[in-house]
Scaffold this active site. Structure first.
Site, PDB file in Angstrom:
ATOM      1  N   ASP A 171     -33.288  14.732 -61.084  1.00 37.72           N
ATOM      2  CA  ASP A 171     -32.237  13.728 -61.275  1.00 37.72           C
ATOM      3  C   ASP A 171     -31.294  13.631 -60.072  1.00 37.72           C
ATOM      4  O   ASP A 171     -30.077  13.821 -60.195  1.00 37.72           O
ATOM      5  CB  ASP A 171     -31.428  14.043 -62.544  1.00 37.72           C
ATOM      6  N   GLU A 218     -34.638   4.502 -68.919  1.00 39.17           N
ATOM      7  CA  GLU A 218     -33.417   5.288 -68.695  1.00 39.17           C
ATOM      8  C   GLU A 218     -33.095   5.301 -67.209  1.00 39.17           C
ATOM      9  O   GLU A 218     -33.692   4.584 -66.413  1.00 39.17           O
ATOM     10  CB  GLU A 218     -33.629   6.719 -69.211  1.00 39.17           C
TER      11      GLU A 218
END
Length: 325
Positions: free
Chosen positions: A39, A215
């Site tokens: 991430d 997402e």
């Protein structure tokens, strides 16, 4: 004699290559190899790139994620990365239970605001589920502390999706007029304006669903065009939309990145640095890596004349430094 000179010349060339390599003249992918990271959220501040990442610590045979802190790295050449270790942990948020999910840090007025997604304790302020918090520090590497003492966004505030993890992956963007926007979501994309203090929402939460959205939204602006880049489908690729306004409407444009090796998820992050645009993501290619033991990579991001994005060709053999010809 001629053979000896040829041998010496080739040996010299090899030594030069080795010296350049060990001096960090070319970058490797993944860019961090001693721990598992995910991430990526890059930030450019004072001619330095700061990279905020999740930290995968799951065992090789794990069946789910194990993430309890966030790590910070920096570079001035996109080749050599300095580690600052864990700069924020789940324990820094007393209202949180566990899971150091995706996060992004941004600077405003000399303060650094780090928006995180994490599982909220079930208590009087929330029934639980993933929530968004914000930490604040005086430097890109902290120290950071919980800016609110409570969540900024709880799962109880968003009801369009019925699962408890639809408030993942905060992405923050300050527009040219100074207005700050927070985007996030899983299953649907949500956004809200933030007040100048960066720790209060300013108006209602808006919800929409870009084509194929899963997402991990990221907002980027170039030459008057807003780009909403996000993880799509599952296993995840990365797609994007464009708009003339950060508040939409958004027009789907296509694929930025195909699915990645050995990971069902990926996560985009985009910056401009020293005249080039860089695209960060994660895969699972490190030895013993996989879905829950991921690794951050970076490649150049290139554009067509009309502003559309050229598909990223993922590389594992390194990318040139931004300061090399």
């Amino acid at each position: 004699m001629i053979f000896n000179w040829i041998f010496i010349a080739r040996l010299t060339s090899l030594l030069v290559v080795l010296v350049l390599f060990f001096n960090g003249s070319t970058a490797q992918n993944p860019i961090i190899t001693n721990v598992f990271t995910a991430d990526p959220a890059p930030l450019v501040y004072k001619n330095t790139v700061y990279l905020y990442v999740g930290h995968d610590t799951a065992t090789v045979d794990a069946k789910t994620y194990h993430m309890s802190d966030w790590l910070v790295y920096s570079t001035t050449d996109m080749v050599n990365w300095q580690s600052y270790g864990p700069c924020l942990t789940t324990k820094d948020f007393k209202w949180a239970a566990y899971a150091a999910n995706a996060a992004q840090c941004i600077e405003r007025n000399g303060k650094f605001y780090w928006y995180i997604s994490i599982i909220h304790k079930a208590e009087e302020n929330s029934k639980g589920g993933v929530a968004i918090g914000v930490a604040v520090g005086d430097s890109p590497t902290g120290p950071f502390k919980d800016a609110l003492g409570k969540a900024l966004i709880t799962n109880d505030m968003t009801t369009d999706m019925k699962h408890s993890w639809d408030d993942l992956d905060p992405a923050v963007f300050i527009d040219d007029n100074g207005q700050t926007y927070l985007f996030w979501g899983n299953g649907s994309c949500k956004w809200v304006k933030l007040k100048d203090n960066m720790i209060e929402v300013d108006g209602p939460i808006h919800t929409f669903t870009p084509k194929n959205f899963t997402e991990a939204p990221w907002i980027y602006k170039r030459k008057g065009i807003y780009y909403l880049v996000y993880a799509a489908h599952f296993p995840e690729s990365v797609e994007y939309c464009t708009s003339e306004s950060i508040e939409g409407p958004w027009v789907h444009q296509g694929v930025v990145q195909d699915t990645v090796p050995k990971s069902s998820t990926t996560h985009p992050g985009i910056i401009d640095f020293k005249g080039k645009t860089y695209y960060f993501y994660h895969n699972g290619v490190l030895p013993t890596g996989g879905n829950y033991r991921r690794s951050v990579c970076v490649d150049y991001l290139n554009f067509n004349k009309d502003g559309t994005i050229k598909k990223v060709i993922q590389t594992l053999d390194g990318v040139k430094s931004a300061n090399l010809k």
